[in-house]
Motif scaffolding. Structure first.
Motif, PDB file in Angstrom:
ATOM      1  N   LEU A 148       0.295  -2.401   1.391  1.00  0.00           N
ATOM      2  CA  LEU A 148       1.274  -3.456   1.602  1.00  0.00           C
ATOM      3  C   LEU A 148       1.564  -4.211   0.314  1.00  0.00           C
ATOM      4  N   VAL A 149       0.532  -4.421  -0.496  1.00  0.00           N
ATOM      5  CA  VAL A 149       0.716  -5.093  -1.776  1.00  0.00           C
ATOM      6  C   VAL A 149       1.776  -4.354  -2.574  1.00  0.00           C
ATOM      7  N   CYS A 150       1.630  -3.050  -2.619  1.00  0.00           N
ATOM      8  CA  CYS A 150       2.533  -2.188  -3.365  1.00  0.00           C
ATOM      9  C   CYS A 150       3.918  -2.128  -2.734  1.00  0.00           C
ATOM     10  N   CYS A 151       3.946  -1.889  -1.455  1.00  0.00           N
ATOM     11  CA  CYS A 151       5.215  -1.705  -0.727  1.00  0.00           C
ATOM     12  C   CYS A 151       6.082  -2.941  -0.855  1.00  0.00           C
ATOM     13  N   ARG A 158      12.149  -1.410   3.926  1.00  0.00           N
ATOM     14  CA  ARG A 158      11.046  -2.164   4.509  1.00  0.00           C
ATOM     15  C   ARG A 158      11.356  -2.569   5.936  1.00  0.00           C
ATOM     16  N   HIS A 215       6.022  -5.143  -3.035  1.00  0.00           N
ATOM     17  CA  HIS A 215       6.417  -5.419  -4.408  1.00  0.00           C
ATOM     18  C   HIS A 215       7.560  -4.524  -4.866  1.00  0.00           C
ATOM     19  N   TYR A 216       7.490  -3.261  -4.496  1.00  0.00           N
ATOM     20  CA  TYR A 216       8.437  -2.306  -5.057  1.00  0.00           C
ATOM     21  C   TYR A 216       9.631  -1.973  -4.164  1.00  0.00           C
ATOM     22  N   HIS A 217       9.409  -1.997  -2.878  1.00  0.00           N
ATOM     23  CA  HIS A 217      10.469  -1.478  -2.016  1.00  0.00           C
ATOM     24  C   HIS A 217      11.490  -2.533  -1.612  1.00  0.00           C
ATOM     25  N   SER A 264       8.357   5.585   2.343  1.00  0.00           N
ATOM     26  CA  SER A 264       7.343   6.566   2.734  1.00  0.00           C
ATOM     27  C   SER A 264       6.056   5.901   3.215  1.00  0.00           C
ATOM     28  N   LEU A 268      -3.651  -3.021   3.837  1.00  0.00           N
ATOM     29  CA  LEU A 268      -3.377  -4.165   2.981  1.00  0.00           C
ATOM     30  C   LEU A 268      -3.059  -3.719   1.559  1.00  0.00           C
ATOM     31  N   THR A 269      -3.874  -2.781   1.081  1.00  0.00           N
ATOM     32  CA  THR A 269      -3.687  -2.282  -0.275  1.00  0.00           C
ATOM     33  C   THR A 269      -2.283  -1.711  -0.436  1.00  0.00           C
ATOM     34  N   ILE A 281      -7.075  -0.505   3.701  1.00  0.00           N
ATOM     35  CA  ILE A 281      -6.125   0.428   3.113  1.00  0.00           C
ATOM     36  C   ILE A 281      -4.689   0.011   3.390  1.00  0.00           C
TER      37      ILE A 281
END
Lengths: 243, 243
Positions: B137-140, B149, B142-144, B218, B134-135, B132
DNA sequence: AAAGTTTAGTGCTGTGGCGAACAGAAATCT
DNA sequence: AGATTTCTGTTCGCCACAGCACTAAACTTT
């Protein structure tokens, strides 16, 4: 490559006995584009082994910021975490390409697991591969640009689709890659100009797979290699020539 | 919060009997900053349960493109994949903060696993949490943006360090976050101006933790919540006031 | 045939981060 | 004491992508 009967490459590694048992306990269902197989944070009650077609694994944060974190065809399964007793899915699963899948109730599946150490081992290997995929994805999404990432995505989809064509609009691709729709238009346009792909209103046509591999980031090859390492009995995808 | 004797929160969840057995089979070692506990692609032969200090999990691609994909303190362990029979580490592990850890030979550990279903369950939960993380982190990643960060990273480190100070240069932080050194200088400078942190030649001082949480993305809170969900017996970190 | 919807192309401005380079300050070495 | 290395601050040009908006097809519905 044999194409009939459709078969899941993970399950193919089981003994005939175990395989028959699993098939008997499951149910072959149709998967249709857009179908929601699992919601984020919920227990969807089943695991799925695609026989044809493919499933997209999506994660999201606030503000519609979503990303694809996995693409599952007949080389994999949906619901690995069930094999370690975690039934709440951390991700959303949506059918991306029409096809069929073996659907098994989570409870039945976990019961099956207890009986078959081969199946246990298989699930462990697949789970490890999934972790490795995620690890790489963190890096790839962070460092690589849209065009190579798009190319990689098309390659992965091509491997899982049963022909050189599949349906996906720019908008859809954008939400997979986490970029604007017009960024996809740009990147896809570049591939179009190089005669690597063709597309029209969502119908994407792979024209030159070899060239596509060249513009893709190395993550595609690297992950295929890892897959071979962890799930060595899977027949490897032919990629050295234009299909 | 009790601080002596130092203890690993995962292991704390075992029965006294299992715990004693594990401690007897392991060895408490010193971890020193920069120490390489595991190389990418290798079998390092051990699993580690930090008692104090913390370990950074790193992944890399070609061209020095690396990223941190995990930070392990006494709330976790290094080498979860061993619990599913995968002993080749897909990542590099480096000591980030001095401390001690319980080191156990992989073989001994897996043998122990067979005997204790509690330990099995614990490892399964921890593995799921790792997936979870890792999942997300992929998003974070990429977007943040860099500043949130960085803030998140500082918070996570603060949780795992045993005080409000720790040693980390901008260069080091840059390689964790996958950005340029000067981007870190910029982001850290912004936090400095807001009197949230202070630093001098690698010594970072957390001045206002509450404010740090506010500028962080967040993902920090969300992942702490997930940790509570999956490993509910862990004492939660106090975060609502300035320590 | 007309109206609406979906898909794709294009063109703006704004910006976060990159790469590279230079400079000063502090610590360490000789 | 001087030299070297480490750490941090800053700048400049550049670019990929964001956000937004508008247009033009092509397909669908009525």
């Amino acid at each position: 490559m044999q194409r009939a009967p459709p078969q899941n490459k993970l399950l193919q590694q089981l003994s005939d006995q175990d395989l028959q048992k699993i098939i008997r306990h499951g149910k072959t269902i149709q998967m249709e584009f857009g179908q929601l197989l699992c919601e984020e944070g919920k227990d969807c009650g089943f695991v799925y082994f695609p026989l044809s077609g493919f499933i997209s694994i999506l994660t999201s944060m606030q503000h519609n910021q979503g990303l694809e974190v996995g693409l599952i065809g007949n080389e994999g399964m949906l619901g690995v975490l069930s094999s370690i007793g975690v039934h709440l899915s951390p991700v959303q699963a949506v059918v991306q390409g029409n096809g069929t899948a073996l659907q098994i109730e989570t409870q039945v599946f976990t019961a099956e697991l207890k009986d078959s150490s081969t199946l246990q081992h298989l699930m462990q290997q697949y789970l490890a591969f999934y972790v490795i995929q995620l690890t790489r994805l963190v890096c790839c999404n962070h460092y690589h640009e849209t065009e190579p990432r798009l190319a990689r995505w098309l390659l992965m989809t091509h491997d899982r689709a049963d022909g050189d064509q599949f349906f996906l609009t720019h908008q859809y691709l954008a939400s997979m890659l986490g970029v604007r729709r017009s960024s996809v238009t740009e990147a896809a346009g570049a591939l179009l100009q190089k005669n690597i792909i063709d597309y029209h209103r969502g119908q994407i046509h792979i024209l030159n797979r070899t060239a596509l591999e060249k513009v893709s980031c190395s993550c595609y090859r690297d992950l295929l290699d890892k897959q071979q390492l962890f799930l060595p009995d899977l027949p490897s995808v032919q990629t050295d020539f234009v299909r």
